[in-house]
Each structure stands twice: as C-alpha cells, then as structure tokens.
Design a protein around this motif. Structure first.
Motif, short mmCIF file in Angstrom:
data_model
loop_
_atom_site.label_atom_id
_atom_site.label_comp_id
_atom_site.label_asym_id
_atom_site.label_seq_id
_atom_site.Cartn_x
_atom_site.Cartn_y
_atom_site.Cartn_z
N ARG A 262 0.83 -1.21 0.00
CA ARG A 262 0.00 0.00 0.00
C ARG A 262 0.85 1.26 0.00
O ARG A 262 0.50 2.27 -0.61
CB ARG A 262 -0.93 -0.02 1.21
CG ARG A 262 -2.02 -1.08 1.13
CD ARG A 262 -2.79 -1.18 2.43
NE ARG A 262 -3.87 -2.16 2.32
CZ ARG A 262 -4.31 -2.89 3.33
NH1 ARG A 262 -3.76 -2.75 4.54
NH2 ARG A 262 -5.30 -3.74 3.16
N PHE B 247 3.84 1.51 -1.42
CA PHE B 247 4.26 1.64 -2.81
C PHE B 247 3.14 2.26 -3.64
O PHE B 247 3.38 3.14 -4.47
CB PHE B 247 4.64 0.27 -3.39
CG PHE B 247 6.08 -0.10 -3.24
CD1 PHE B 247 7.05 0.43 -4.09
CD2 PHE B 247 6.49 -0.99 -2.26
CE1 PHE B 247 8.38 0.09 -3.96
CE2 PHE B 247 7.83 -1.34 -2.13
CZ PHE B 247 8.78 -0.81 -2.98
N ARG B 248 1.92 1.78 -3.42
CA ARG B 248 0.78 2.27 -4.19
C ARG B 248 0.56 3.77 -3.98
O ARG B 248 0.15 4.49 -4.89
CB ARG B 248 -0.47 1.48 -3.80
CG ARG B 248 -1.71 1.77 -4.65
CD ARG B 248 -2.86 0.88 -4.25
NE ARG B 248 -3.26 1.10 -2.86
CZ ARG B 248 -4.10 0.32 -2.20
NH1 ARG B 248 -4.63 -0.75 -2.78
NH2 ARG B 248 -4.42 0.60 -0.95
N ASP B 249 0.85 4.26 -2.78
CA ASP B 249 0.65 5.68 -2.48
C ASP B 249 1.63 6.58 -3.21
O ASP B 249 1.43 7.81 -3.24
CB ASP B 249 0.74 5.92 -0.97
CG ASP B 249 -0.47 5.39 -0.22
OD1 ASP B 249 -1.50 5.16 -0.87
OD2 ASP B 249 -0.36 5.19 1.02
N LEU C 69 1.93 6.41 -6.35
CA LEU C 69 1.32 6.50 -7.68
C LEU C 69 0.10 7.44 -7.65
O LEU C 69 -0.28 7.94 -6.60
CB LEU C 69 0.91 5.11 -8.15
CG LEU C 69 2.07 4.11 -8.26
CD1 LEU C 69 1.54 2.73 -8.62
CD2 LEU C 69 3.09 4.58 -9.29
N ARG D 74 -4.90 0.81 -9.91
CA ARG D 74 -3.85 1.22 -8.98
C ARG D 74 -3.10 0.01 -8.44
O ARG D 74 -1.87 0.03 -8.32
CB ARG D 74 -4.44 2.01 -7.80
CG ARG D 74 -4.99 3.38 -8.16
CD ARG D 74 -5.42 4.13 -6.90
NE ARG D 74 -4.26 4.62 -6.17
CZ ARG D 74 -4.16 4.64 -4.84
NH1 ARG D 74 -5.13 4.14 -4.09
NH2 ARG D 74 -3.08 5.13 -4.26
N ASN D 75 -3.83 -1.05 -8.11
CA ASN D 75 -3.18 -2.24 -7.57
C ASN D 75 -2.26 -2.88 -8.60
O ASN D 75 -1.15 -3.32 -8.27
CB ASN D 75 -4.24 -3.25 -7.12
CG ASN D 75 -4.80 -2.92 -5.76
OD1 ASN D 75 -4.51 -1.86 -5.19
ND2 ASN D 75 -5.61 -3.81 -5.22
N ARG E 78 -0.73 -1.44 -11.08
CA ARG E 78 0.46 -0.59 -11.26
C ARG E 78 1.38 -0.63 -10.05
O ARG E 78 2.61 -0.61 -10.20
CB ARG E 78 0.01 0.85 -11.56
CG ARG E 78 -0.77 0.96 -12.86
CD ARG E 78 -1.21 2.37 -13.17
NE ARG E 78 -2.19 2.37 -14.26
CZ ARG E 78 -2.40 3.38 -15.08
NH1 ARG E 78 -1.72 4.52 -14.94
NH2 ARG E 78 -3.30 3.30 -16.04
N ALA E 79 0.80 -0.71 -8.87
CA ALA E 79 1.63 -0.82 -7.66
C ALA E 79 2.40 -2.13 -7.66
O ALA E 79 3.58 -2.18 -7.27
CB ALA E 79 0.76 -0.71 -6.41
N HIS E 80 1.76 -3.21 -8.10
CA HIS E 80 2.45 -4.49 -8.19
C HIS E 80 3.62 -4.40 -9.17
O HIS E 80 4.70 -4.94 -8.91
CB HIS E 80 1.48 -5.58 -8.62
CG HIS E 80 2.13 -6.90 -8.89
ND1 HIS E 80 2.88 -7.57 -7.94
CD2 HIS E 80 2.18 -7.68 -10.01
CE1 HIS E 80 3.35 -8.70 -8.45
NE2 HIS E 80 2.95 -8.78 -9.71
N TRP F 231 -3.23 -9.29 -6.25
CA TRP F 231 -3.58 -7.89 -6.02
C TRP F 231 -4.79 -7.45 -6.84
O TRP F 231 -5.35 -6.38 -6.56
CB TRP F 231 -2.38 -7.00 -6.35
CG TRP F 231 -1.13 -7.46 -5.67
CD1 TRP F 231 -0.05 -8.04 -6.25
CD2 TRP F 231 -0.84 -7.42 -4.27
NE1 TRP F 231 0.90 -8.36 -5.31
CE2 TRP F 231 0.44 -7.99 -4.09
CE3 TRP F 231 -1.53 -6.94 -3.16
CZ2 TRP F 231 1.04 -8.09 -2.83
CZ3 TRP F 231 -0.94 -7.06 -1.91
CH2 TRP F 231 0.32 -7.61 -1.76
#
Length: 417
Positions: free
Chosen positions: A147, A149-151, A153, A164-165, A167-169, A390
């Motif tokens: 999460r 990492f996701r923030d 983006l 979002r998930n 891309r974060a992966h 994810w």
C-alpha cells in the motif's frame, strides 16, 4: 510494527522481562543480517540455521538462543527489510508529483544500495518467495508495504482500485528485480540509472504522439510439446510450485503430492529434481522466444511487435493453465545451474533491447535507455505470475488495460477504457 516473531520471547536474556543489552542487540542484528544473505542466495526454504551460524563462526545453538527456529529468523529478516523499504518510501512520499516521488524513491534505493556495498548498511532481503514462509504477521506488513508503494502513484481519484493495484504491483516488482541486473551498473552511475528507471516507469515507452497499436494475437502453445502428457503434467506442477514456494519449496514430495502420485512415479518420468527445474526454465524460455518470433513474423512497428509479445506472454502467464516460470526463481536455484540459466534470460532481455531499438528508429517508441527498458519489460512479464494476488477477479484479457498499457504508456497514464 507490532511483530510477534521478533525473537524476544525465545531469548534467555529477555525471559525475565529485562531490557536487552547492546551486546545482545548487536549479536541479534548480526544473525538477522546473516540470514538475509543466506535467504538471498538460497530462498526461504533453502536457508538453514547451520549456514546462518557458520557465517558468524557460531554453532547452530548460538542462533537458537536468539531465534527459536528458522521460520522465526526468516520472519525477522523480512520484517527488517520491510522497515527499510518503508523508510525509503517515506523519504519520497512528500514529493508533489508521481514523477518526483518515483525519482526520489529510486535515488534513495540506489543510495542505500551504495551504502550496503560500502558496508554502511545492511543488505535488503529479496522478497521473491516471501509467501513460502506462510507467516500471517509477515504477510500483513508486506501488504502494508504494498500500500505504501501504491501511495507513490496516482491516487484513487485518478485511477480505479484494480488499476492502482496492478500498477503498484509492477512498481514493487520492478524494484525487487533491480538486484538481478544492477551488477552491470557502475556505482558512480547509480543516480543516472535511478533517473532513467523513474522516467521510463512514469512516462512509459510509447513515443509522444504515437497511438496505442492494434495487438497481434499470438499462438504460443501447440507446437514442440513435451514428449508425453505426463512430462507436461510434471512441468506444470513444478512450475506452479516454484512460482509459489521458490526452488527449495518445490520438493520432489510436494510436486508428487500436487499430482497425487508417488515419488516412484516422479523418478519414473524425471531423473532428478534439478533436471525437471531446468526443463521448466527451458519451456519458459521457448515460449518467450516463440512469442517474439511470431510477432516479428506478423510484422509491424517496433511498438506493435513488442506490445504484442508482452500482452501475449502476460495473458498466458495469468491464465493459470500452463504458467511461465517466474525468472525470479533464478535467485534460489543451485549456483551450479544459475549461470547458464541467467545467460539464457539475459539473451531474452538483449532481444527486447533490440526490438526497442527498432521502435526508436521507426518512431513508435520513445528514445529511452534500452538496457534498462528491456529489464523493466522482462520484470513485468515475470511479475504477472503474482498479479492475481492484487487484482482478484480480473480476467486475463483485462490485463492489457490494467497492466500492459501502463507498462508502455506510463504509470501516470489514465486508465484505458
């Protein structure tokens, strides 16, 4: 982080509630550092307390004084790695734009790596087989790290959750795979490399003004099949287990159990586990080359060819029927097998770089660093094996919009409709 596996309850020095001494903490940290180095070489299941102890000139009981078992030690190593990553992410989180955040993060990552090389910081664990530990505590903090990492983006106001998930992966996976190729980079070039990774991930590979191409459907199966259905059955089972549990987790017993056959049946079809693992890699490499050759035979711009290859391989990867072996498994295969397999993998990355050059020449691909971009592409294909964790419920065809297009159009690109 409230970690119940942090070793305290098992140590004699803390049993009575006394505060640990500096000497105790120093020894404990040294053991965790040794465990990270062993896990990075052999994976979670390949690490032994004896090997960890030998690095420190200890006997195994000297490690057990601090950690009750291998699983507790591995958990502590992963937890320490998560803490380090959270600090790197936090150092970048305050930047105003995605590009600035990614640039700050990768500069922080490479600076940390430089300090590791100089003995000023502890090495980071490789998280390729973190799920093989089956630790709810570690899994929870790993999800928290995801999460974070996701923030880095675009926010939920800009992208739906599954986008979002996905891309974060990709961002997390690209970060973890740098260790496989950073030895090719001079330490003095770390800042330059950080800039180029951040730029490619932010803006993608498509040339400015170029449209998303019509992808060519590619047939990847049905040719050059294994000699028998039984051989294919063992290849699939071993590939799935290695992807889930790492090289050492895919034991003969576990492969046989997945197929509900005896160990005798395994050895009837396979001389040894290592032979089967090499066959799994060979099958994966062959599928990747088949995709490249089929796309090139169909023709088109460099972007059309490369996007068609990546889309076909990722769709194949997430169907679950006959997945590609995660190349991250290379970090835990026996060192006698690793060089030849890594050479095969590097040839694929070299070919991706060649196609990128074709696209730059014909104007369909932006002028990027093709060496770094080829590693980013290889990593994205590799990481698709875990995309379903994810993005639950996402259909394989939807991976093009959620995962492939952001790879080519950039992590800040709008969600494809």
């Amino acid at each position: 982080m409230g970690m119940t596996v942090d070793g305290g309850a098992s140590s004699n020095s803390q049993a009575g509630g006394r505060q640990p001494t500096r000497r105790y903490e120093a020894k404990r940290n040294a053991i965790v550092r040794s465990a990270v180095e062993e896990m990075n070489r052999k994976g979670v299941r390949g690490m032994t307390l004896g090997d960890v102890a030998a690095r420190l000139d200890l006997v195994p009981t000297g490690v057990i004084y601090y950690f009750r078992n291998k699983e507790e030690l591995a958990a502590a190593a992963f937890m320490k790695g998560v803490e380090a990553y959270e600090a790197l992410i936090a150092a970048a989180a305050g930047e105003a734009t995605v590009e600035a955040r990614l640039s700050a993060f990768f500069h922080a990552w490479f600076d940390y790596s430089r300090r590791v090389g100089q003995g000023e910081a502890d090495p980071l664990p490789v998280f390729n087989d973190v799920r093989a530990l089956n630790s709810p505590t570690v899994d929870a903090v790993y999800v928290d790290m995801f999460r974070s990492f996701r923030d880095l983006l675009p926010g939920r106001d800009a992208l739906p959750r599954l986008h979002r998930n996905a891309r974060a992966h990709m961002l997390l996976s690209e970060t973890f795979w740098i260790v496989a190729w950073q030895h090719q980079v001079e330490v003095a070039d770390y800042p330059r490399t950080a800039d180029r990774i951040a730029s490619i991930l932010t803006h993608g590979l498509v040339a400015r003004g170029a449209a998303w191409p019509k992808l060519t459907p590619l047939k990847l199966t049905g040719q050059d099949a294994p000699s028998s259905a039984s051989s294919e059955m063992f290849l699939k089972a071993a590939t799935c287990l290695i992807n889930e549990e790492g090289y050492h987790g895919a034991s003969v017993e576990r492969i046989s159990a997945r197929l509900n056959v005896s160990k005798g049946a395994f050895y009837h079809h396979n001389h040894a586990k290592d032979e089967l693992v090499v066959a799994c890699f060979e099958r994966t490499f062959d599928l990747m080359w088949r995709a490249i050759h089929a796309a090139e035979a169909a023709g088109g711009s460099g972007l059309e060819i490369l996007a068609s290859v990546v889309a076909a391989l990722i769709e194949h990867q997430i169907t679950g029927e006959a997945p590609l072996l995660r190349t991250s498994a290379l970090t835990a295969v026996p060192e006698t097998l690793r060089p030849a397999l890594m050479q095969r993998f590097n040839r694929l990355s070299y070919r991706f770089a060649s196609i990128l050059c074709d696209g730059i020449a014909d104007g369909s691909i932006a002028p990027v660093d093709v060496n770094i971009a080829s590693q980013i592409i290889s990593t994205a294909i590799n990481a698709a094996a875990e995309l379903h964790f994810w993005t639950p419920g996402m259909a394989p065809k939807a991976a093009v919009e959620h995962y492939v297009r952001p790879l080519f159009e950039g992590l800040v690109s709008p969600a494809a409709s």
